[in-house]
Design an enzyme around this catalytic site. Sequence first.
Site, PDB file in Angstrom:
ATOM      1  N   ASP A  92      41.804  36.153  35.391  1.00 54.98           N
ATOM      2  CA  ASP A  92      41.539  36.626  37.089  1.00 54.98           C
ATOM      3  C   ASP A  92      41.068  35.522  38.007  1.00 54.98           C
ATOM      4  OD1 ASP A  92      43.015  39.029  37.615  1.00 54.98           O
ATOM      5  OD2 ASP A  92      41.437  40.250  36.876  1.00 54.98           O
ATOM      6  N   GLN A  94      40.391  45.543  34.720  1.00 56.43           N
ATOM      7  CA  GLN A  94      40.885  46.151  35.991  1.00 56.43           C
ATOM      8  C   GLN A  94      39.558  46.675  36.801  1.00 56.43           C
ATOM      9  OE1 GLN A  94      44.075  46.207  36.880  1.00 56.43           O
ATOM     10  NE2 GLN A  94      43.354  46.781  38.737  1.00 56.43           N
ATOM     11  N   LYS A 103      51.224  45.587  35.126  1.00 51.65           N
ATOM     12  CA  LYS A 103      50.871  44.117  34.486  1.00 51.65           C
ATOM     13  C   LYS A 103      51.251  44.085  33.213  1.00 51.65           C
ATOM     14  CE  LYS A 103      46.952  43.597  37.501  1.00 51.65           C
ATOM     15  NZ  LYS A 103      45.510  43.844  37.975  1.00 51.65           N
TER      16      LYS A 103
END
Lengths: 300, 300
Positions: free
Chosen positions: B121, B98, B54
Amino acid sequence: MAAEIIRGTELRETILDEVAEGVKTLKEKTGRPPGLVTILVGENPASLSYVSLKIKTAHRVGFKEVQENIAEDVSEADLLALIEQYNRDDTIDGILVQLPLPKHIDESRVIDAIDPAKDVDAFHPVNVGRLMLEGSSAPFIPCTPAGIQEMLVRAGVPVAGAEVVVVGRSNIVGKPIANLLLQKGRAANATVTVVHTGTKDLASHCRRADVLIVAAGVPNLVHPEWIKPGACVIDVGVNRVGERVSEKTGKTVAVLRGDVDYDAALGVAGWITPVPGGVGPMTIAMLMKNTLKAMELRTL
Amino acid sequence: MAAEIIRGTELRETILDEVAEGVKTLKEKTGRPPGLVTILVGENPASLSYVSLKIKTAHRVGFKEVQENIAEDVSEADLLALIEQYNRDDTIDGILVQLPLPKHIDESRVIDAIDPAKDVDAFHPVNVGRLMLEGSSAPFIPCTPAGIQEMLVRAGVPVAGAEVVVVGRSNIVGKPIANLLLQKGRAANATVTVVHTGTKDLASHCRRADVLIVAAGVPNLVHPEWIKPGACVIDVGVNRVGERVSEKTGKTVAVLRGDVDYDAALGVAGWITPVPGGVGPMTIAMLMKNTLKAMELRTL
């Protein structure tokens, strides 16, 4: 064999008795009953009649009920300020804004302003999201889907592993009931299909359904040959198809029909809900249940 | 005829080029690039490798990238305080925590703490709710479902009116892609069925599908005879089925398989996504797209 009729009017009474019991217990523990404020903007006759029924039912179960009937031309800012006042009021557990709102007010801004912990309609995006994420473990299930699930439970309709077909994809019924029934949980864990105006062969999908939930808003959409013999048919439609004079009151009242050809379906389905007297009464009962739960979650 | 292979690795390049263009434009207008912070707790190897990718991709499209690598034993309060710091930081548009987090930290409390406007997200309940309410008009679509929809669009797969069957009901893939595709919108308006471990006849549902989206996490679950000839098969599964030594680096790497018997499916499907190199690369591309959009929504 004729279908078993799932009578919302009867289940409503049972549920309201249970809520009234819960109110007593909670009052003994905390010294106050659950508080519900109903906010009605303007004088839309249908909204007026819904709100009156909610108020009457709130009184019946022993809630503190506060009525805010506001002029049609209230500003959005004033309405938001009123909501904020009840967000902060510790004696109020549920805030209900009757929809639709006048066009000069942004409905989603108003819904977003309600404290999610007091959002007993479960229309706030946070509560919608929790429903999708958590299914029946979410704090609040919107009243109509909750009422449908409760009917399935209390009528003993097998839902786990069943083929459920939902006709219609509204934010108030179709989408939430689909999200609720496809997850693990009591009267859930079903295989769910959502069909709608973009679906090519509505009839064949309906014929697959062990549980057929119809929320399309089209009178007599579902013909008897669309129903799998022995299926459970939940008719959420409330369509005004004419008027008649009430024998009781002498007043002109609307003639209501569901989305299902009820008389014909009776001979095919295993269970069926009538219109009126089916899902409708459950919705208000579940609103009371949500308000009781809101107080429990806030205080216990 | 062999299926058309939808290569996520190629589509990713196209999308990242588009994002890089968008970054340039936005930088000219505002004087700064989009900012993304990646928060990694502990040293889980899989998480480390996802986050590295990422970060690398964020640099490639021209983002400002901030790395927060925190010790495994961080307290929940300290993690929440860090998130709050980036919620307030005007140069940061996207906050990515994460997952999974260590067991002593409540994941949903952490997700709830992220400003929904920076939740690239799209895991915050507000964004989940907006997805269900608004479909593709929602501000953020979670990255994997968004990537799947983008693949359908760019490969020219007909979705409107199609029979879509989603295998699996996870919060990250199954439920959001179902909610997305059943609504009106581009590459949507499909008839959607969600099947799962509680479904009685998986095979017959899969065989009905014009678009079959498999996110079950079971290697080779879908046999070729489950696939309707000409259907589009999207394989979201990433299953480690063994290890091999990489020719390039000499290191031991995982052998990955999807949920679909790929080689056999190639001869039946009309379109298919490989594993690896299918949906996976799209997910990261959509994360970059969401971060760009977050800055656009916050500043324009």
